[in-house]
Motif scaffolding. Sequence first.
Motif, PDB file in Angstrom:
ATOM      1  N   ASP A 150       0.849  -1.187   0.000  1.00  0.00           N
ATOM      2  CA  ASP A 150       0.000   0.000   0.000  1.00  0.00           C
ATOM      3  C   ASP A 150       0.889   1.242   0.000  1.00  0.00           C
ATOM      4  OD1 ASP A 150      -1.592   2.237   0.886  1.00  0.00           O
ATOM      5  OD2 ASP A 150      -3.059   0.818   1.693  1.00  0.00           O
ATOM      6  N   ASP A 151       0.872   1.977  -1.102  1.00  0.00           N
ATOM      7  CA  ASP A 151       1.747   3.145  -1.252  1.00  0.00           C
ATOM      8  C   ASP A 151       1.558   4.179  -0.149  1.00  0.00           C
ATOM      9  OD1 ASP A 151       2.893   2.059  -3.511  1.00  0.00           O
ATOM     10  OD2 ASP A 151       1.581   3.141  -4.897  1.00  0.00           O
ATOM     11  N   GLU A 152       0.353   4.306   0.371  1.00  0.00           N
ATOM     12  CA  GLU A 152       0.099   5.298   1.420  1.00  0.00           C
ATOM     13  C   GLU A 152       0.656   4.860   2.771  1.00  0.00           C
ATOM     14  OE1 GLU A 152      -3.466   7.799   3.608  1.00  0.00           O
ATOM     15  OE2 GLU A 152      -4.000   6.448   1.982  1.00  0.00           O
ATOM     16  N   LEU A 153       0.833   3.558   2.961  1.00  0.00           N
ATOM     17  CA  LEU A 153       1.233   3.044   4.269  1.00  0.00           C
ATOM     18  C   LEU A 153       2.643   2.475   4.320  1.00  0.00           C
ATOM     19  CD1 LEU A 153      -2.105   1.193   5.095  1.00  0.00           C
ATOM     20  CD2 LEU A 153      -1.393   3.476   5.864  1.00  0.00           C
ATOM     21  N   SER A 154       3.178   2.091   3.194  1.00  0.00           N
ATOM     22  CA  SER A 154       4.467   1.383   3.191  1.00  0.00           C
ATOM     23  C   SER A 154       5.608   2.211   3.779  1.00  0.00           C
ATOM     24  CB  SER A 154       4.826   0.919   1.781  1.00  0.00           C
ATOM     25  OG  SER A 154       4.959   2.027   0.906  1.00  0.00           O
ATOM     26  N   GLY A 155       5.544   3.520   3.658  1.00  0.00           N
ATOM     27  CA  GLY A 155       6.601   4.372   4.187  1.00  0.00           C
ATOM     28  C   GLY A 155       6.778   4.279   5.696  1.00  0.00           C
ATOM     29  N   PHE A 156       5.723   3.912   6.391  1.00  0.00           N
ATOM     30  CA  PHE A 156       5.820   3.764   7.842  1.00  0.00           C
ATOM     31  C   PHE A 156       6.773   2.635   8.235  1.00  0.00           C
ATOM     32  CE2 PHE A 156       1.603   5.874   7.713  1.00  0.00           C
ATOM     33  CZ  PHE A 156       1.886   6.936   8.555  1.00  0.00           C
ATOM     34  N   PHE A 157       7.050   1.741   7.292  1.00  0.00           N
ATOM     35  CA  PHE A 157       7.854   0.562   7.600  1.00  0.00           C
ATOM     36  C   PHE A 157       9.266   0.644   7.028  1.00  0.00           C
ATOM     37  CE2 PHE A 157       3.379  -0.398   7.480  1.00  0.00           C
ATOM     38  CZ  PHE A 157       3.193  -0.861   8.771  1.00  0.00           C
ATOM     39  N   SER A 158       9.594   1.769   6.439  1.00  0.00           N
ATOM     40  CA  SER A 158      10.934   1.967   5.900  1.00  0.00           C
ATOM     41  C   SER A 158      11.949   1.889   7.037  1.00  0.00           C
ATOM     42  CB  SER A 158      11.012   3.329   5.207  1.00  0.00           C
ATOM     43  OG  SER A 158      12.305   3.566   4.738  1.00  0.00           O
ATOM     44  N   GLY A 159      12.885   1.001   6.906  1.00  0.00           N
ATOM     45  CA  GLY A 159      13.919   0.848   7.913  1.00  0.00           C
ATOM     46  C   GLY A 159      13.492   0.053   9.137  1.00  0.00           C
ATOM     47  N   ALA A 160      12.258  -0.446   9.138  1.00  0.00           N
ATOM     48  CA  ALA A 160      11.771  -1.208  10.296  1.00  0.00           C
ATOM     49  C   ALA A 160      12.386  -2.605  10.307  1.00  0.00           C
ATOM     50  CB  ALA A 160      10.253  -1.322  10.244  1.00  0.00           C
ATOM     51  N   ASP A 161      12.567  -3.129  11.483  1.00  0.00           N
ATOM     52  CA  ASP A 161      13.006  -4.512  11.664  1.00  0.00           C
ATOM     53  C   ASP A 161      11.751  -5.371  11.502  1.00  0.00           C
ATOM     54  OD1 ASP A 161      13.737  -7.026  12.601  1.00  0.00           O
ATOM     55  OD2 ASP A 161      14.859  -6.252  14.321  1.00  0.00           O
ATOM     56  N   MET A 162      11.476  -5.772  10.253  1.00  0.00           N
ATOM     57  CA  MET A 162      10.224  -6.460   9.969  1.00  0.00           C
ATOM     58  C   MET A 162      10.072  -7.789  10.720  1.00  0.00           C
ATOM     59  SD  MET A 162       8.459  -4.339   8.351  1.00  0.00           S
ATOM     60  CE  MET A 162       7.056  -5.391   8.002  1.00  0.00           C
ATOM     61  N   PRO A 163      11.105  -8.618  10.825  1.00  0.00           N
ATOM     62  CA  PRO A 163      10.910  -9.848  11.613  1.00  0.00           C
ATOM     63  C   PRO A 163      10.489  -9.562  13.058  1.00  0.00           C
ATOM     64  CG  PRO A 163      12.860 -10.054  10.247  1.00  0.00           C
ATOM     65  CD  PRO A 163      12.406  -8.610  10.154  1.00  0.00           C
ATOM     66  N   GLN A 164      11.104  -8.561  13.669  1.00  0.00           N
ATOM     67  CA  GLN A 164      10.732  -8.214  15.040  1.00  0.00           C
ATOM     68  C   GLN A 164       9.319  -7.643  15.092  1.00  0.00           C
ATOM     69  OE1 GLN A 164      13.063  -5.179  16.983  1.00  0.00           O
ATOM     70  NE2 GLN A 164      12.153  -5.585  18.958  1.00  0.00           N
ATOM     71  N   LEU A 165       8.997  -6.780  14.145  1.00  0.00           N
ATOM     72  CA  LEU A 165       7.666  -6.186  14.097  1.00  0.00           C
ATOM     73  C   LEU A 165       6.601  -7.272  13.939  1.00  0.00           C
ATOM     74  CD1 LEU A 165       6.158  -3.504  14.148  1.00  0.00           C
ATOM     75  CD2 LEU A 165       6.508  -3.345  11.681  1.00  0.00           C
ATOM     76  N   LYS A 166       6.862  -8.231  13.083  1.00  0.00           N
ATOM     77  CA  LYS A 166       5.912  -9.332  12.884  1.00  0.00           C
ATOM     78  C   LYS A 166       5.769 -10.173  14.151  1.00  0.00           C
ATOM     79  CE  LYS A 166       6.521  -9.717   7.894  1.00  0.00           C
ATOM     80  NZ  LYS A 166       7.032 -10.565   6.790  1.00  0.00           N
ATOM     81  N   ARG A 167       6.874 -10.436  14.837  1.00  0.00           N
ATOM     82  CA  ARG A 167       6.792 -11.197  16.093  1.00  0.00           C
ATOM     83  C   ARG A 167       5.935 -10.450  17.115  1.00  0.00           C
ATOM     84  NH1 ARG A 167      12.235 -12.060  14.968  1.00  0.00           N
ATOM     85  NH2 ARG A 167      12.870 -10.424  16.420  1.00  0.00           N
ATOM     86  N   HIS A 168       6.140  -9.145  17.206  1.00  0.00           N
ATOM     87  CA  HIS A 168       5.346  -8.350  18.142  1.00  0.00           C
ATOM     88  C   HIS A 168       3.871  -8.383  17.756  1.00  0.00           C
ATOM     89  CE1 HIS A 168       8.492  -5.690  20.332  1.00  0.00           C
ATOM     90  NE2 HIS A 168       8.974  -6.881  20.063  1.00  0.00           N
ATOM     91  N   GLN A 169       3.601  -8.300  16.457  1.00  0.00           N
ATOM     92  CA  GLN A 169       2.211  -8.295  15.992  1.00  0.00           C
ATOM     93  C   GLN A 169       1.545  -9.645  16.269  1.00  0.00           C
ATOM     94  OE1 GLN A 169       0.935  -5.399  14.754  1.00  0.00           O
ATOM     95  NE2 GLN A 169      -1.058  -6.332  14.866  1.00  0.00           N
ATOM     96  N   VAL A 170       2.271 -10.740  16.050  1.00  0.00           N
ATOM     97  CA  VAL A 170       1.728 -12.063  16.360  1.00  0.00           C
ATOM     98  C   VAL A 170       1.382 -12.145  17.844  1.00  0.00           C
ATOM     99  CG1 VAL A 170       2.318 -14.524  16.588  1.00  0.00           C
ATOM    100  CG2 VAL A 170       2.792 -13.329  14.446  1.00  0.00           C
TER     101      VAL A 170
END
Length: 127
Positions: free
Chosen positions: A35-55
């Motif tokens: 999603d072009d409007e939302l993807s920028g919020f995740f630039s530079g994010a530690d996605m594996p950690q973010l996903k673990r937190h979300q789970v």
Amino acid sequence: MNAADEQQMSPYDRIGGAPAVTEAVERFYKRLLADDELSGFFSGADMPQLKRHQVALISQVLDGPRSYAGRELAEAHKSMDISVGQYKAVGAHLTAVLEELDVPQDIIDTVGEVLASVAPDVIGADD
């Protein structure tokens, strides 16, 4: 299993437990990153950690394991300037994923209620 047995199970167990929540989170972030409007919020994010937190967070919301140890929502989102529209778009993506996974409507409704209740902790900008 009959309907009475299913209603006695936690929402977490009713949807399939950890594998289902993990799949939902994978699909959810795939949608957010596309999603072009939302993807920028995740630039530079530690996605594996973010996903673990979300789970962990979703599991807790669904009366599953209470293992979320991340920052409070207000603290984690305070400098992100998330607008009402962006927050609603994130919620719509999550709802769509839950529908794709055939999550029962009463559970989707509960998730929607939680999203509404925490909105003030996440929204930090006007539309």
